[in-house]
Design a protein around this motif. Structure first.
Motif, mmCIF file in Angstrom:
data_model
loop_
_atom_site.group_PDB
_atom_site.id
_atom_site.type_symbol
_atom_site.label_atom_id
_atom_site.label_comp_id
_atom_site.label_asym_id
_atom_site.label_seq_id
_atom_site.Cartn_x
_atom_site.Cartn_y
_atom_site.Cartn_z
ATOM 1 N N LYS A 1 -45.530 -21.460 28.328
ATOM 2 C CA LYS A 1 -45.660 -20.173 27.642
ATOM 3 C C LYS A 1 -46.449 -20.348 26.339
ATOM 4 C CE LYS A 1 -43.185 -17.068 28.757
ATOM 5 N NZ LYS A 1 -43.291 -15.943 29.724
ATOM 6 N N ASP A 2 -47.034 -19.240 25.875
ATOM 7 C CA ASP A 2 -47.651 -19.185 24.543
ATOM 8 C C ASP A 2 -48.699 -20.282 24.337
ATOM 9 O OD1 ASP A 2 -45.864 -17.086 23.989
ATOM 10 O OD2 ASP A 2 -44.336 -18.501 23.286
ATOM 11 N N VAL A 3 -49.647 -20.363 25.245
ATOM 12 C CA VAL A 3 -50.691 -21.394 25.166
ATOM 13 C C VAL A 3 -51.686 -21.055 24.059
ATOM 14 C CG1 VAL A 3 -52.559 -22.532 26.411
ATOM 15 C CG2 VAL A 3 -50.442 -21.925 27.610
ATOM 16 N N GLN A 4 -52.012 -22.060 23.246
ATOM 17 C CA GLN A 4 -53.004 -21.916 22.182
ATOM 18 C C GLN A 4 -54.059 -23.009 22.332
ATOM 19 O OE1 GLN A 4 -51.249 -21.526 18.158
ATOM 20 N NE2 GLN A 4 -49.262 -21.452 19.209
ATOM 21 N N LEU A 5 -55.340 -22.627 22.246
ATOM 22 C CA LEU A 5 -56.426 -23.594 22.261
ATOM 23 C C LEU A 5 -56.623 -24.136 20.850
ATOM 24 C CD1 LEU A 5 -59.015 -21.696 24.501
ATOM 25 C CD2 LEU A 5 -57.175 -23.241 25.195
ATOM 26 N N LEU A 6 -56.733 -25.456 20.729
ATOM 27 C CA LEU A 6 -56.875 -26.109 19.433
ATOM 28 C C LEU A 6 -58.278 -26.698 19.297
ATOM 29 C CD1 LEU A 6 -53.461 -28.040 19.366
ATOM 30 C CD2 LEU A 6 -53.957 -25.743 18.496
ATOM 31 N N HIS A 7 -58.974 -26.354 18.229
ATOM 32 C CA HIS A 7 -60.322 -26.868 17.973
ATOM 33 C C HIS A 7 -60.333 -27.463 16.576
ATOM 34 C CE1 HIS A 7 -64.886 -26.175 18.803
ATOM 35 N NE2 HIS A 7 -64.631 -27.356 18.304
ATOM 36 N N LYS A 8 -60.246 -28.805 16.521
ATOM 37 C CA LYS A 8 -60.227 -29.531 15.263
ATOM 38 C C LYS A 8 -61.550 -30.286 15.114
ATOM 39 C CE LYS A 8 -55.278 -30.279 15.972
ATOM 40 N NZ LYS A 8 -54.206 -31.286 16.165
ATOM 41 N N PRO A 9 -61.860 -30.813 13.912
ATOM 42 C CA PRO A 9 -63.107 -31.567 13.748
ATOM 43 C C PRO A 9 -63.239 -32.705 14.771
ATOM 44 C CG PRO A 9 -62.144 -31.122 11.615
ATOM 45 C CD PRO A 9 -61.131 -30.683 12.635
ATOM 46 N N GLY A 10 -64.235 -32.588 15.660
ATOM 47 C CA GLY A 10 -64.489 -33.630 16.656
ATOM 48 C C GLY A 10 -63.443 -33.738 17.740
ATOM 49 N N GLN A 11 -62.573 -32.752 17.871
ATOM 50 C CA GLN A 11 -61.443 -32.853 18.788
ATOM 51 C C GLN A 11 -61.073 -31.488 19.344
ATOM 52 O OE1 GLN A 11 -59.617 -35.963 19.323
ATOM 53 N NE2 GLN A 11 -58.872 -34.787 21.051
ATOM 54 N N LEU A 12 -60.763 -31.431 20.639
ATOM 55 C CA LEU A 12 -60.252 -30.224 21.278
ATOM 56 C C LEU A 12 -58.875 -30.533 21.859
ATOM 57 C CD1 LEU A 12 -63.398 -29.135 23.348
ATOM 58 C CD2 LEU A 12 -62.791 -28.432 21.020
ATOM 59 N N GLY A 13 -58.023 -29.518 21.915
ATOM 60 C CA GLY A 13 -56.708 -29.738 22.486
ATOM 61 C C GLY A 13 -56.044 -28.439 22.862
ATOM 62 N N VAL A 14 -54.746 -28.512 23.129
ATOM 63 C CA VAL A 14 -53.997 -27.333 23.537
ATOM 64 C C VAL A 14 -52.540 -27.502 23.105
ATOM 65 C CG1 VAL A 14 -53.442 -28.257 25.826
ATOM 66 C CG2 VAL A 14 -53.555 -25.786 25.488
ATOM 67 N N ALA A 15 -51.903 -26.403 22.749
ATOM 68 C CA ALA A 15 -50.484 -26.401 22.405
ATOM 69 C C ALA A 15 -49.789 -25.294 23.187
ATOM 70 C CB ALA A 15 -50.303 -26.179 20.906
ATOM 71 N N TYR A 16 -48.529 -25.519 23.550
ATOM 72 C CA TYR A 16 -47.777 -24.510 24.303
ATOM 73 C C TYR A 16 -46.285 -24.821 24.229
ATOM 74 C CZ TYR A 16 -47.392 -27.984 28.072
ATOM 75 O OH TYR A 16 -47.116 -29.107 28.801
ATOM 76 N N GLN A 17 -45.491 -23.942 24.798
ATOM 77 C CA GLN A 17 -44.042 -24.093 24.812
ATOM 78 C C GLN A 17 -43.563 -24.215 26.260
ATOM 79 O OE1 GLN A 17 -41.954 -24.136 22.065
ATOM 80 N NE2 GLN A 17 -40.202 -24.544 23.421
ATOM 81 N N ILE A 18 -42.662 -25.168 26.523
ATOM 82 C CA ILE A 18 -42.034 -25.285 27.838
ATOM 83 C C ILE A 18 -40.679 -24.577 27.783
ATOM 84 C CG2 ILE A 18 -41.142 -26.820 29.637
ATOM 85 C CD1 ILE A 18 -43.009 -28.988 28.650
ATOM 86 N N GLU A 19 -40.416 -23.732 28.790
ATOM 87 C CA GLU A 19 -39.128 -23.063 28.921
ATOM 88 C C GLU A 19 -38.574 -23.332 30.312
ATOM 89 O OE1 GLU A 19 -39.686 -18.935 28.125
ATOM 90 O OE2 GLU A 19 -40.191 -19.240 26.005
ATOM 91 N N GLY A 20 -37.274 -23.031 30.488
ATOM 92 C CA GLY A 20 -36.642 -23.229 31.787
ATOM 93 C C GLY A 20 -35.678 -24.392 31.753
ATOM 94 N N LEU A 21 -35.831 -25.334 32.681
ATOM 95 C CA LEU A 21 -34.948 -26.490 32.717
ATOM 96 C C LEU A 21 -35.171 -27.424 31.536
ATOM 97 C CD1 LEU A 21 -35.040 -27.431 36.526
ATOM 98 C CD2 LEU A 21 -33.265 -26.187 35.261
ATOM 99 N N LEU A 22 -36.254 -27.198 30.813
ATOM 100 C CA LEU A 22 -36.582 -28.012 29.643
ATOM 101 C C LEU A 22 -37.123 -27.086 28.560
ATOM 102 C CD1 LEU A 22 -36.868 -31.003 28.644
ATOM 103 C CD2 LEU A 22 -39.207 -30.946 29.521
#
Length: 491
Positions: free
Chosen positions: A268-289
């Protein structure tokens, strides 16, 4: 160990016209006729170019203890023959016994799917090792046993090698093995003879269909599904359109992951991360974890890969903070591998070497709204020309600039391959330059990088060589980049 002891879990018949002495001591288990020695059991494997059944008389002459065969033949009367339905399956069962059933001393995790297998195996290993487990790995890039890294020849090795690696892992103190399981590996029983603790399905798309692979997509799908009749717990990507088909007839308990509200592990709630020289992603896990995740690898497929890894590691009772830290640090050589060369633009190395994988990668990177998306790639020689046209068209359509260069030209003229790629680009409005020398092409994209550019070096990935006229020459893109940066600093 006698023939009878080794084969006690194998279903076989003893032809009445041959010797039925099962008390002979077995000195070796072999499936390559060149390795037949006195006292061995020789398993006759039928391959695309060679049939081991043609070597049965040779085995008798070399005093093999027995042969395992699946054909009705005129066997030598003094030879013990174990007649089975499928010799590849028999090899797996015998190999497990020969090495003392090492899988029983490991927790085994098998991952199948068209994409994501490699990255997910490394993410799982990273989390488990950070929590104190000792984890072996078998995959497309390499086999890892303790501190030893063995280059891989196949995604899933022959069953004898799988069991040999398991034994070496146990002897080295490993408590877990995570491995990629290809559809070919399943079809050829390379992972027969044991039960996986956890089986994983990532996704499936039309691939590996053709001569010497799968006859149809239906066969490809059915082979993937075999894993879920050979594991205790199945983890399934519920978002994949073929998820229900792949688990048809399953014998394991099922858990699901994905973006769907029905998933047991939900992103849930996926966010694209764009940092200097770096790309990534952040999100939340729900459910059994319940877990907040950040990974330094871009795109939706990174969410799937890390979500899968977290779901697996829940079965190992790993603390949430250990999962978070390990996922942040997990890296896979040649799979969207970021190489820091500048704070103003991003450069990465990826193995994308066909139109499907390149389109997936470039589409993902487009989501980060780069200043320019620059794609550097070539195509292999002695391979389908269609791949060149398709990759050229994909890059021309999705990249702002394509830099066409050499990959593994093999026996072909590099310029002829480049000309084919240009035919594909010509179907689009994409801009391109051609620089046949790969190092010079990489130098060009580094020297001409602009703010917020995302630059992809595609096709080589983890490979550290270039194949030209039948010879492999050392060529690691990481080393090329370091050399270019050093030359710039000295200029």
């Amino acid at each position: 160990m006698t023939i009878e002891q080794l084969a006690n879990q194998l279903k076989y018949e003893l032809p009445t016209t041959t010797s039925q002495n099962l008390q002979k001591e077995v000195t070796a288990l072999v499936y390559d006729s060149r390795s037949i020695t006195p006292g061995c059991i020789f398993v006759c494997i039928r391959g695309a170019a060679f049939d081991g059944h043609t070597c049965i008389r040779e085995a008798a002459e070399k005093q093999a203890a027995a042969v395992v065969a699946e054909q009705d033949l005129d066997y030598p009367a003094d030879l013990t023959v174990l007649k089975v339905e499928n010799t590849r399956h028999a090899l797996a069962v015998l190999s497990a016994a020969w090495f003392g059933h090492p899988a029983k001393q490991l927790r085994t995790i098998g991952i199948t799917g068209t994409k994501g297998k490699t990255t997910t195996t490394y993410m799982i290993r990273s989390i488990l090792e950070s929590a104190g487990h000792k984890v072996g790995l078998i995959g497309t890039i390499e086999v890892i046993i303790d501190q030893e890294h063995i280059p891989a020849a196949n995604t899933t090795p022959e069953s004898y090698l799988v069991q040999q690696y398991f034994r070496q892992m146990v002897d080295a103190g490993c408590d877990t093995c995570v491995m990629e399981v290809s559809s070919q590996g399943l079809m050829m029983h390379r992972v027969g003879g044991f039960l996986f603790d956890i089986g994983i399905f990532t996704n499936i798309e039309p691939d590996h269909i053709g001569p010497n692979e799968h006859a149809s997509f239906e066969e490809y799908l059915a082979c993937k599904g075999m894993l879920f009749r050979q594991c205790r717990t199945g983890l399934i990507n519920i978002d994949d359109a073929h998820a229900q088909a792949v688990i048809q007839g399953h014998t394991c308990s099922i858990e699901t992951f994905g973006f769907s509200e029905k998933a047991d592990y939900r992103a849930k709630d996926v966010q694209l991360l764009h940092k200097p020289g770096q790309l990534g992603v952040a999100y939340q896990i729900e459910g059994l974890l319940s877990l907040a995740v950040e990974v330094d690898v871009p795109g939706t497929f990174s969410v799937y890969n890390s979500l899968t890894a977290a779901a697996v590691c829940r079965h190992f009772d790993i603390a949430p903070h250990q999962m978070q830290e390990a996922l942040k640090q997990a890296k896979v050589k040649g799979r969207i591998e970021m190489v820091k060369v500048s704070d103003t633009f991003t450069l990465m190395i990826d193995y994308a070497h066909n139109a499907m994988s390149l389109e997936s990668l470039l589409t993902t990177l487009r989501e980060y709204e780069p200043g320019r998306l620059v794609c550097l790639f070539g195509c292999g020689g002695n391979r389908s020309r269609l791949r060149r046209f398709e990759m050229g068209e994909v890059s021309g359509r999705l990249a702002d600039l394509t830099v066409i260069t050499s990959d593994n030209p093999r026996d072909e003229d590099p310029q002829a391959i480049i000309d084919d790629i240009k035919q594909g680009i010509a179907k689009t409005k994409g801009q391109y330059v051609e620089i046949a020398d790969r190092k010079e092409a990489i130098r060009y994209v580094i020297q001409n990088g602009r703010p917020r550019d995302v630059i992809v070096l595609a096709g080589k990935g983890h490979e550290d060589y270039q194949e030209i006229k039948g010879k492999k020459y050392p060529m690691d893109e990481r080393i090329l980049i370091a050399d270019i940066l050093a030359e710039q600093a000295d200029a």
